[in-house]
Design an enzyme around this catalytic site. Sequence first.
Site, PDB file in Angstrom:
ATOM      1  CE  LYS B  75      -3.944   2.083   2.481  1.00 44.03           C
ATOM      2  NZ  LYS B  75      -4.827   2.012   3.668  1.00 44.03           N
ATOM      3  CB  SER B 150      -8.209   3.833   2.616  1.00 44.51           C
ATOM      4  OG  SER B 150      -7.369   3.171   3.548  1.00 44.51           O
ATOM      5  CB  SER B 174      -8.516   0.997   5.501  1.00 42.34           C
ATOM      6  OG  SER B 174      -9.198   2.217   5.503  1.00 42.34           O
TER       7      SER B 174
END
Lengths: 84, 482, 485
Positions: B75, B150, B174
Amino acid sequence: MARLSRLALDDAEVDTMRAEMSTILEHVDSIQALDLDDVPPTTHVIHVENVLRADEPGTSLPHDIALREAPRAADGGFSVGRIG
Amino acid sequence: MTGRPVDLTATAQVEALRAGEISALELVDAHLGRCEDDRWSSFLAVDAERARARAREIDAMDERPPLAGIPVGIKDALSTRDLVTTAGSRMLEGFRPVYTATCVRALEDAGAIVVGKTNMDEFAMGSSTENSAYGPTLNPWDTTRVPGGSSGGSAACVAARQVPWSLGSDTGGSIRQPAALCGIVGVKPTYGAVSRYGLIAFASSLDQVGPFARTVADAALMLSVIVGKDPHDSTSLEWPEPIAVPTAERLDGVRIGVVEELFGEGTEPGVRDAVRAALATAEGLGAELVPVTLPHAHHGLAAYYLIAPAECSANLARFDGIRYGHSAADAGDLLEHYERTRAEGFGPEVKRRIMLGTFALASGYYDAYYAQAQKVRTKIVQDFAAAFADVDLVASPTSPTVAFGLGERVADPLAMYLSDTCTIPISLAGLPSVSIPCGLSDGLPVGLQLAGPAFAENRVLSAAHALEQAIGFDTLPPGLDA
Amino acid sequence: MMTATAYEAVIGLEIHAQLRTRTKMFCACELSFGDEPNVHTCPVCLAHPGALPVTNAEAVRLAVIAGHALGCEIATHSTFHRKNYFYPDLPKAYQISQFDEPICGPGRFRFLTPDGEKELGITRAHLEEDAAKLIHVGGDGRRAGAEQSIVDFNRGGTPLLEIVTEPELSDPADASAFLRQLRLTLVQLGITDGNMEEGSLRCDANISIRPVGETTLGTKTELKNMNSFTFIERGITAEIARQTAIVAGGGAVTQETLHYDPTTGEIHSLRSKEEAHDYRYFPEPDLVALAPDPAWVADLKAGLPELPVDRRRRWVADLGLTDEDAEVLAETRELGDYFERVAAVAPPKSAANWVRGELRAQLREHDQEPWQSHVTPERLAEIIAMVEAREVSMPNAKAVLADVIADGGDPRAIVEAKGLGAMNDEGELEALVDKLIAENAAQVEQLRAGKDKVIGFFVGQAMKATQGRADPGRVGELLRQKVLG
């Protein structure tokens, strides 16, 4: 709030933001009614204390690497322009 | 080895490499092809050159570390030295970190190969990955829909078989919510299990790094490598026992608390049905279902949307265009420099949360908002403690809905926030939880969330594995086998 | 006729002391002064995305020791907060500080003034990190008018102990005396190097005035960053005068932050655009609480050496030193320790005279300190003993000291080897005096005529003739006997 947050917002943005924030605040206001006077706040969920580091020097960044990402490097430092 | 390398789980890839059926370079190349042809915009950056170089190094090694040669997506909220890290924000466009996050380094030390940085909502604020400054990620199950967020890029890249697994971060859901929406496994560990050093902070008291994978065993394998105390993170914890790769097939004697509050209003019938069916399967494996109540869970969202913005308002104050990142051109004085730099660098959702957090902490509002939210947090922690006095695990849907359409909730922040109703209470309590795919609703994946007490990762993963085996969900999105 | 109202000042102090650790408060970068800019930085002290603070254990230890010296209660549970404000010298845009749970709670600190010992209440002392340094380029080197400012993060993150006093002082001279005593104490305990010019110790003063007899506090102003004892006293005096003039003229004092310019003696407002500060303190989620082990805290208290104020009092009361002697000898811990060791084996008063007088004067020329020199306390005590027993004259004792400083050695052996022992043979001394009387008739006449001063001439001659071995007192006595009868 925008000033405290150092965010320049134009009038239209302020209006949108105000509307959205009031919707959100309306929702979060639901917790105002709870009687939690005697409840301690939780700031950490972990139960650990005294996490300390020995006072021993480690390696610092090479000077050029420290400044590598600076938008405006000058005189070996980070320029902030005119403070005013 | 039969079939495509990209269809193998990480565990199977480890075995294939070990058996000499495939080289690290071949494995990396197979994945890089899919990463470079990125139809889902999972990646913000792909570092093919370095990945191939690392694969060659590994192929030349006599003694190989445990995850040698296995590709991984990271990420973009995680700092990777010299590899552009933006956190999905204009503010960090082109930013090359000077250091690598502890968890990424742990994976690299174990031999895993970072192929690229995955797309995300800007600074991890969002539930759809539509808040990325670089455009949304598309859901591999239906490219007109969001992958969740997210960590949408990290979820999509695993679902789309661009990598076998990836790292994400979870603040209010997330990891779990995008895992659910993309039909894969996502683990949010106990707060403090994985070092946050190098994770670009959103809400420090909630942020946790965790794995995405297509199987629970893979997720457990990755977690076993990244868990543990880091001298650079004061809130990371000594881990009491190693994370075990789960093998359980039965759930005999396991008491699963079914959280009634989290099946409530706003839960799609298809989601409810799939989760209920999964729970029935659990019963079939010997588990005992016990209704439990978390009386304050429904206040979690409100508390979360005060605590997280409050922390983020301070965490994001460092982005001032002086040491790194975007800097406004030709600002007059310092105040103008700050205001324009930040106005230009941050997107609307980030600004909204910074403002909300600034408000929650402002003098005169602190007690009514921030402090009250922290007290609600205490009540939620107590609710879970009471529940776990009676049950071993709690279960609920991961998300009240399946993947929603791109653009559908952008104009309504509150509706977007409601995506995280089921995941937030667990985040506030800092508990370990996993989302596993448990079925389909209208052809889209549904996630089941299991959570346990702090440090009960092995218990949670073991139960998730047993259920996963029994459910037999096919993680391959339709049309993806081409 | 209207009687002029008498006003009294109410002064509280905030002192920032940089702690003498090797590394910064929350990262392992080394502390330095005067190095090239930005050579002691890392992701933590540059506030790179994702970097996290980890507390320096030594800073906590020094804070607890300081707390003991300040008579403070040491917290059993102490936490860090974030203090939020934007400024280029604060890279995270929040300072990690302490708020409602400081490491050191209320205490009292005794200090010496020309009017005797006084006491000041300590509100708290807490740990925090220092800001970085701004270098203003162009203009006259000040912020206003500079073309640009450059940040140097070498200092950013230095551990600080902020000590806050109760607003109990009214006399600027007391403020200065308190600070001197505080600095002396902290330096002697190794808590800070106390270098005020380099900014290791800085002081802000909160000042208000009220009519004498009034108990409520007036509006206070904050006088920032004074870096010498003299300026602190002058600055506070000037601010009291300024406030008094305002109030006496029917005006009202505005709450503001001020700067005292020591070169002009003027006070001006520090922030041109005064904006309402809202620091939005909240608990630092990246750090866990400090919970000092009570046994460890007690050990540090037990290990605390005698404080300078107590030492001085004991020396005056028990050893008969003058206040002045005691003040000079208590200047540094090492000098005080050295003096104590001499005073243990020599009469204290003489020990004090020798240590602060002849010994230091001679050593200064060699750029040495007593405790680093060949002059061990035992050697100095031996010299003192020989002088007191009149075994060696004062001039020769000084010469022996010079020898010891140069080459070491036993003072008594030096006296014997060089024949510097006092001329204690009465017959020999008498013969010498007789000879001097015979050779200096004119001076003898003057002595007879009552010119006492001329004795000095004879003593000088006697010393010359004996290479300083004659006892000057005895020479004078014999001379009187023989000439005046």
